[in-house]
Design a protein around this motif. Structure first.
Motif, short mmCIF file in Angstrom:
data_model
loop_
_atom_site.label_atom_id
_atom_site.label_comp_id
_atom_site.label_asym_id
_atom_site.label_seq_id
_atom_site.Cartn_x
_atom_site.Cartn_y
_atom_site.Cartn_z
N SER A 11 -35.82 -16.53 28.79
CA SER A 11 -36.69 -17.03 27.72
C SER A 11 -36.00 -16.89 26.36
CB SER A 11 -38.05 -16.34 27.75
OG SER A 11 -37.85 -14.96 27.73
N THR A 12 -35.26 -15.81 26.14
CA THR A 12 -34.51 -15.70 24.88
C THR A 12 -33.43 -16.77 24.83
OG1 THR A 12 -34.72 -13.30 25.18
CG2 THR A 12 -33.39 -14.04 23.34
N GLY A 13 -32.79 -17.02 25.97
CA GLY A 13 -31.74 -18.04 26.04
C GLY A 13 -32.26 -19.41 25.61
N LYS A 40 -21.11 -24.86 19.83
CA LYS A 40 -20.65 -24.71 21.22
C LYS A 40 -21.43 -23.54 21.82
CE LYS A 40 -16.43 -25.33 23.70
NZ LYS A 40 -15.01 -25.09 23.83
N LEU A 41 -21.95 -23.72 23.03
CA LEU A 41 -22.90 -22.74 23.54
C LEU A 41 -22.62 -22.34 24.99
CD1 LEU A 41 -25.66 -21.34 22.93
CD2 LEU A 41 -26.77 -23.36 23.83
N SER A 42 -22.64 -21.05 25.23
CA SER A 42 -22.56 -20.55 26.60
C SER A 42 -23.74 -19.61 26.81
CB SER A 42 -21.23 -19.79 26.79
OG SER A 42 -21.30 -18.99 27.93
N LEU A 43 -24.50 -19.84 27.87
CA LEU A 43 -25.69 -19.02 28.14
C LEU A 43 -25.57 -18.39 29.52
CD1 LEU A 43 -28.43 -21.58 26.99
CD2 LEU A 43 -27.66 -19.57 25.73
N GLU A 44 -25.50 -17.07 29.55
CA GLU A 44 -25.49 -16.34 30.82
C GLU A 44 -26.84 -15.66 30.91
OE1 GLU A 44 -23.01 -16.57 32.86
OE2 GLU A 44 -21.31 -17.19 31.63
N LEU A 45 -27.71 -16.16 31.79
CA LEU A 45 -29.12 -15.74 31.75
C LEU A 45 -29.55 -14.98 33.01
CD1 LEU A 45 -30.41 -19.07 30.16
CD2 LEU A 45 -29.58 -17.02 29.00
N ILE A 103 -34.68 -19.98 23.47
CA ILE A 103 -34.84 -19.97 21.99
C ILE A 103 -33.47 -20.15 21.33
CG2 ILE A 103 -35.50 -18.52 20.02
CD1 ILE A 103 -37.50 -17.10 21.95
N VAL A 104 -32.49 -19.43 21.86
CA VAL A 104 -31.12 -19.49 21.31
C VAL A 104 -30.57 -20.92 21.44
CG1 VAL A 104 -28.73 -18.71 21.76
CG2 VAL A 104 -30.60 -17.05 21.62
N ALA A 105 -30.81 -21.53 22.61
CA ALA A 105 -30.29 -22.89 22.85
C ALA A 105 -30.89 -23.87 21.85
CB ALA A 105 -30.62 -23.32 24.28
N LYS A 106 -32.19 -23.76 21.60
CA LYS A 106 -32.84 -24.70 20.66
C LYS A 106 -32.24 -24.53 19.27
CE LYS A 106 -37.25 -24.95 22.96
NZ LYS A 106 -38.03 -23.84 23.40
N SER A 107 -32.07 -23.27 18.88
CA SER A 107 -31.57 -23.01 17.53
C SER A 107 -30.12 -23.49 17.38
CB SER A 107 -31.68 -21.51 17.27
OG SER A 107 -30.97 -21.14 16.16
N ALA A 108 -29.32 -23.31 18.42
CA ALA A 108 -27.90 -23.69 18.33
C ALA A 108 -27.72 -25.20 18.43
CB ALA A 108 -27.11 -22.99 19.43
N GLU A 152 -37.81 -12.86 38.13
CA GLU A 152 -36.86 -11.77 37.89
C GLU A 152 -37.61 -10.51 37.43
OE1 GLU A 152 -34.26 -11.69 34.38
OE2 GLU A 152 -32.60 -11.23 35.72
N ILE A 153 -37.46 -9.43 38.19
CA ILE A 153 -38.10 -8.15 37.83
C ILE A 153 -37.10 -7.29 37.06
CG2 ILE A 153 -39.24 -6.08 38.72
CD1 ILE A 153 -40.13 -7.78 41.15
#
Ligand code: NDP
Length: 478
Positions: free
Chosen positions: A227-229, A242-247, A231-236, A381-382
């Motif tokens: 969920s944070t990823g 350039k964006l890399s997301l490891e979620l 938000i980060v993706a929208k902002s970037a 995910e727990i």
């Protein structure tokens, strides 16, 4: 102990004069105060990184590789300190902090030094022209990391980012600032040019968010929750960073009836509970073929209950504390959800520990059976020491269950039939999968997820590619 931001080669207090508490997961005691930074601190750090960029990016790959090795050498001399700080800050067992966190933090710098040193000339000949591909820095990078593997993940980003000629601003998790601070001290001690690596402590809203949206940041490498990823993706995205997301992940361990049961039980216990189940790659849904279901469960529970929980600084401890009271509550809530969904708790509860640990975030490894494969505990995910066990009969059924989640990070398959193992592996929608092992890492291979587990790959040449811009120069010869 007050920890400071590191901006333009100086350790500085936050502009706001406000501080956050860093608490011990094991005892609840205050360990340190860290800056509650805001956009003013971020602006200064980004400015420092921007100013350092021209000189740093004009160095040769060999020069930068040599700086990475200097960092690795100095970090290696602090190996035990890294392990102690990481164990204290995260609540993980000291043996794990030593074997995994300290080891990989040093190795990440050495590994990328070697890779960067080896970057060769890339040419594509045409009949009448030559194409030459060069790799340029992207610019100022924002590196944002979570609390589960603090220095391990930070160094995994810092090394390739600065190795490829970028300058960076790091934002570690507010819950685990100690080894990030140690890295800044190390960088300061070896005299890395000021502004190449900057670090701003603080929370996600105050420090992370203005960093991601900063107009002078060209690249964002984020590891954290889905969920944070998002938000980060929208902002970037609005400024084409350039964006890399490891979620996040919800990874399956698929156990066929022809597996080597003894090794499988050991491997699946490790993959379910390493770091108290707080590894994105942990196998928290265990799918067992029907013929060995009962036998597997008996052996699995014996092994789980044999794990020693308690004092993270004790060499014999297998499981430590969860990161925070809030995270413990989340895990407890999922166990209650499992009960309401018809799950049977095969083992779990709370460890009995001495008075010293009464305010820590403790829970015993929990194994839940009889849940539907669509249940929330089986698909969400727990990120704690909780696994669910399910029965399957055919290969296709196992594949369907494994793919029945929004996540697609990793998984493991346990079988003596390697052809079947590989066939099943190819049908699983994840970025990575292991056969008869788990978390067996070669740093040259791609690391990352599909679906809600992320975008892009890091690791080896994929990191070098992410942390650079490829440029083609085509010269007409005739
Ligand atoms: P979070 O997403 O909560 O936080 C990750 C980082 O992002 C922290 O530094 C956090 O700061 C920061 N942050 C929070 N909000 C923002 C924002 N709006 N803008 C920018 N940064 C922000 O994750 P956790 O720290 O709880 O880590 C656990 C998660 O990480 C799990 O889902 C796990 O699966 C995933 N993970 C994935 C890995 C992978 O490689 N795929 C590896 C390891 C973990 P702060 O916490 O200080 O508020």
């Amino acid at each position: 102990m007050n920890i400071l931001n590191y901006i333009s080669g100086k350790f500085v207090e936050p502009e706001s004069g406000e501080w956050l508490e860093d608490l011990s997961p094991a005892t609840g005691e205050k360990i340190a105060l860290i800056p509650k930074s805001n956009h003013h601190d971020i602006n200064k750090a980004v400015d420092a990184a921007r100013k350092a960029l021209p000189a740093w990016s004009s160095l040769t790959n060999l020069d930068r590789a040599s700086w990475l090795n200097k960092i690795a050498d100095k970090l290696e001399s602090k190996y035990e300190e890294i392990a102690e700080l990481e164990s204290k800050d995260t609540g993980k067992p000291i043996s794990l902090a030593r074997e995994v966190d300290a080891y990989r933090s040093v190795k990440n710098f050495r590994f990328f030094a070697e890779m960067i040193r080896d970057i060769g000339v890339e040419k594509y000949e045409m009949e009448d022209a030559t194409n030459r591909v060069i790799y340029k820095p992207v610019g100022v990078g924002a590196l944002i990391t979570p609390w589960n593997l603090p220095l391990y993940l930070l160094s995994w980003k810092v090394a390739p980012a600065i190795g490829m000629g970028n300058t960076v601003v790091c934002k570690p998790s507010e819950m685990t600032p100690l080894t990030a601070d140690l890295l800044m001290k190390t960088i300061d001690e070896i005299g890395l040019p000021k502004g190449v690596v900057n670090l701003v402590h603080g929370d996600g809203i105050g420090a992370g968010s203005p960093l991601v949206s900063h107009q002078d940041v060209s690249l964002v490498s984020f590891t954290g929750g889905t969920s944070t990823g998002s938000i980060v993706a929208k902002s970037a995205a609005s400024s084409f960073k350039k964006l890399s997301l490891e979620l996040g992940g919800k990874n399956s361990s698929i156990i066929f009836d022809d597996c080597d049961l003894k090794n499988t039980v050991k491997g699946v216990v490790r993959s379910g509970f390493l770091n108290q189940g707080q590894v994105c790659l942990c196998g928290s849904r265990i799918l067992v073929q029907e013929d060995i279901y009962d036998e597997f469960i008996d052996k699995f529970i014996i092994e789980v209950e044999a794990m020693k929980i308690g004092d993270p600084s004790d060499e014999n401890t297998n499981l430590g504390a969860l990161i925070s009271p809030e995270h413990l509550s989340k895990v407890e809530e999922y166990i209650e959800i499992a009960k309401s969904e018809g799950g049977t708790i095969l083992t779990g509860g709370y460890p009995s520990l001495s008075e010293k640990y009464k305010n820590g975030n403790w829970i015993s490894p929990t194994v839940i059976a009889d849940l539907d494969v669509d249940s929330r505990c089986s698909t969400e995910e727990i990120f704690g020491p909780v696994v669910t066990i399910h029965k399957f009969s055919t290969e296709n059924e196992a594949i369907d269950i494994a793919n029945n989640t929004r996540y697609g990070l990793a998984g493991s398959i346990w079988t003596s039939d390697l052809e079947k193992g590989n066939r099943v592996a190819e049908s699983i929608h994840t970025g990575m999968i292991w056969i008869n092992t788990w978390l067996h890492r070669d740093l040259r291979v791609p690391f990352g997820g599909v679906k809600d587990s992320g975008v892009g790959r890091e690791g080896g040449k994929w990191s070098l590619s992410f942390f650079s811009e490829a440029m083609n120069i085509c010269t007409k010869n005739k």
